[in-house]
Design a protein around this motif. Sequence first.
Motif, PDB file in Angstrom:
ATOM      1  N   PHE A   1      44.319  -8.761 -58.782  1.00 30.41           N
ATOM      2  CA  PHE A   1      45.209  -9.448 -59.096  1.00 30.41           C
ATOM      3  C   PHE A   1      45.704 -10.297 -57.635  1.00 30.41           C
ATOM      4  N   ALA A   2      46.068  -9.288 -56.865  1.00 30.66           N
ATOM      5  CA  ALA A   2      46.466 -10.025 -55.631  1.00 30.66           C
ATOM      6  C   ALA A   2      45.607 -10.937 -54.773  1.00 30.66           C
ATOM      7  N   LYS A   3      44.242 -10.638 -54.919  1.00 34.98           N
ATOM      8  CA  LYS A   3      43.045 -11.456 -54.476  1.00 34.98           C
ATOM      9  C   LYS A   3      43.141 -12.647 -55.080  1.00 34.98           C
ATOM     10  N   VAL A   4      43.365 -12.801 -56.354  1.00 33.15           N
ATOM     11  CA  VAL A   4      43.326 -13.975 -57.314  1.00 33.15           C
ATOM     12  C   VAL A   4      44.368 -14.625 -56.714  1.00 33.15           C
ATOM     13  N   ILE A   5      45.674 -14.139 -56.618  1.00 35.21           N
ATOM     14  CA  ILE A   5      46.835 -15.210 -56.221  1.00 35.21           C
ATOM     15  C   ILE A   5      46.558 -15.475 -54.743  1.00 35.21           C
ATOM     16  N   GLU A   6      45.960 -14.848 -53.996  1.00 31.75           N
ATOM     17  CA  GLU A   6      45.709 -15.224 -52.353  1.00 31.75           C
ATOM     18  C   GLU A   6      44.861 -16.488 -52.387  1.00 31.75           C
ATOM     19  N   GLY A   7      43.820 -16.440 -53.420  1.00 29.31           N
ATOM     20  CA  GLY A   7      42.764 -17.461 -53.547  1.00 29.31           C
ATOM     21  C   GLY A   7      43.515 -18.862 -53.991  1.00 29.31           C
TER      22      GLY A   7
ATOM     23  N   VAL B   1      47.306 -24.173 -54.293  1.00 30.49           N
ATOM     24  CA  VAL B   1      48.483 -24.754 -54.850  1.00 30.49           C
ATOM     25  C   VAL B   1      49.652 -23.695 -54.601  1.00 30.49           C
ATOM     26  N   ASN B   2      50.656 -24.202 -54.046  1.00 25.32           N
ATOM     27  CA  ASN B   2      51.899 -23.600 -53.488  1.00 25.32           C
ATOM     28  C   ASN B   2      52.903 -23.113 -54.588  1.00 25.32           C
ATOM     29  N   GLU B   3      52.783 -23.852 -55.725  1.00 28.63           N
ATOM     30  CA  GLU B   3      53.656 -23.438 -56.869  1.00 28.63           C
ATOM     31  C   GLU B   3      52.969 -23.747 -58.298  1.00 28.63           C
ATOM     32  N   ALA B   4      53.379 -22.869 -59.144  1.00 23.51           N
ATOM     33  CA  ALA B   4      52.408 -23.368 -60.358  1.00 23.51           C
ATOM     34  C   ALA B   4      53.298 -22.449 -61.852  1.00 23.51           C
ATOM     35  N   THR B   5      53.109 -23.093 -62.669  1.00 19.84           N
ATOM     36  CA  THR B   5      53.922 -22.539 -63.908  1.00 19.84           C
ATOM     37  C   THR B   5      52.627 -21.793 -64.713  1.00 19.84           C
TER      38      THR B   5
ATOM     39  N   SER C   1      57.302 -19.872 -70.288  1.00 22.40           N
ATOM     40  CA  SER C   1      56.813 -20.619 -68.836  1.00 22.40           C
ATOM     41  C   SER C   1      57.537 -20.075 -67.841  1.00 22.40           C
ATOM     42  N   LEU C   2      56.763 -19.508 -66.991  1.00 22.85           N
ATOM     43  CA  LEU C   2      57.165 -19.055 -65.760  1.00 22.85           C
ATOM     44  C   LEU C   2      56.801 -19.933 -64.385  1.00 22.85           C
ATOM     45  N   GLY C   3      57.859 -20.429 -63.870  1.00 23.70           N
ATOM     46  CA  GLY C   3      57.605 -21.254 -62.703  1.00 23.70           C
ATOM     47  C   GLY C   3      57.780 -20.142 -61.284  1.00 23.70           C
ATOM     48  N   ILE C   4      56.377 -20.147 -60.872  1.00 26.81           N
ATOM     49  CA  ILE C   4      56.167 -19.100 -59.760  1.00 26.81           C
ATOM     50  C   ILE C   4      55.787 -19.587 -58.446  1.00 26.81           C
ATOM     51  N   SER C   5      56.443 -19.266 -57.271  1.00 31.35           N
ATOM     52  CA  SER C   5      55.779 -19.656 -56.009  1.00 31.35           C
ATOM     53  C   SER C   5      54.615 -18.888 -55.623  1.00 31.35           C
ATOM     54  N   LEU C   6      53.578 -19.072 -55.560  1.00 32.21           N
ATOM     55  CA  LEU C   6      52.499 -18.382 -55.284  1.00 32.21           C
ATOM     56  C   LEU C   6      52.262 -17.846 -53.932  1.00 32.21           C
ATOM     57  N   VAL C   7      52.885 -18.633 -52.890  1.00 34.43           N
ATOM     58  CA  VAL C   7      53.034 -18.095 -51.476  1.00 34.43           C
ATOM     59  C   VAL C   7      54.089 -17.141 -51.506  1.00 34.43           C
TER      60      VAL C   7
ATOM     61  N   SER D   1      64.552 -14.171 -63.886  1.00 27.83           N
ATOM     62  CA  SER D   1      63.750 -13.595 -62.605  1.00 27.83           C
ATOM     63  C   SER D   1      62.487 -12.707 -63.126  1.00 27.83           C
ATOM     64  N   ILE D   2      61.740 -12.537 -62.432  1.00 27.17           N
ATOM     65  CA  ILE D   2      60.541 -11.780 -62.557  1.00 27.17           C
ATOM     66  C   ILE D   2      60.600 -10.428 -61.705  1.00 27.17           C
ATOM     67  N   ILE D   3      60.238  -9.227 -62.207  1.00 27.76           N
ATOM     68  CA  ILE D   3      60.190  -7.930 -61.919  1.00 27.76           C
ATOM     69  C   ILE D   3      58.603  -7.616 -61.416  1.00 27.76           C
ATOM     70  N   ILE D   4      58.457  -7.340 -60.362  1.00 26.05           N
ATOM     71  CA  ILE D   4      57.019  -7.006 -59.678  1.00 26.05           C
ATOM     72  C   ILE D   4      57.139  -5.667 -59.611  1.00 26.05           C
ATOM     73  N   ALA D   5      56.450  -4.776 -59.983  1.00 30.72           N
ATOM     74  CA  ALA D   5      56.614  -3.295 -59.963  1.00 30.72           C
ATOM     75  C   ALA D   5      55.119  -2.747 -59.275  1.00 30.72           C
ATOM     76  N   MET D   6      55.190  -2.186 -58.224  1.00 27.96           N
ATOM     77  CA  MET D   6      53.705  -1.452 -57.855  1.00 27.96           C
ATOM     78  C   MET D   6      54.037  -0.050 -57.578  1.00 27.96           C
ATOM     79  N   GLU D   7      52.916   0.616 -58.158  1.00 32.56           N
ATOM     80  CA  GLU D   7      52.947   2.152 -58.282  1.00 32.56           C
ATOM     81  C   GLU D   7      51.804   2.705 -57.640  1.00 32.56           C
ATOM     82  N   SER D   8      51.972   3.434 -56.525  1.00 31.10           N
ATOM     83  CA  SER D   8      50.882   4.055 -55.876  1.00 31.10           C
ATOM     84  C   SER D   8      50.424   5.445 -56.739  1.00 31.10           C
ATOM     85  N   GLN D   9      49.400   5.826 -56.579  1.00 33.83           N
ATOM     86  CA  GLN D   9      48.941   7.139 -57.119  1.00 33.83           C
ATOM     87  C   GLN D   9      49.433   8.266 -56.485  1.00 33.83           C
TER      88      GLN D   9
END
Length: 113
Positions: free
Chosen positions: A12-18, A23-27, A67-73, A98-106
């Motif tokens: 997902f991170a690679k998709v967002i990076e591309g 696009v700087n911002e998207a819905t 609809s979520l307006g998100i700054s891709l940057v 607000s959006i919550i982004i949770a990352m969990e390591s193994q």
Amino acid sequence: MFEARLLHGSIFAKVIEGLRELVNEATWECSGNGITLQAMDSSHVALVSLVMRSEGFESYRCDRNMSLGISLVSMSKVLKTMGKDDSLTIRVNDDSDSIIIAMESQSSSLTEF
């Protein structure tokens, strides 16, 4: 409530990076079927269209269309802190703007932004 979990968040991170390159911002349009995004680049030359079906996520829940307006940057900067084997959960509560982004390591604990 909206919640989507990916076992391999680095994809997902690679998709967002591309996307961030165009696009700087998207819905994001979130529904029971998945997430869709359509946006033009700043010079109105390229149209970006992305569909992420609910079946592609480890778990997916969308109680109502939103609809979520998100700054891709900004999202790209946050996702760069994630390890390549980390799982990713994106959550939005019904009563929140607000959006919550949770990352969990193994190997370690949960990190939320």
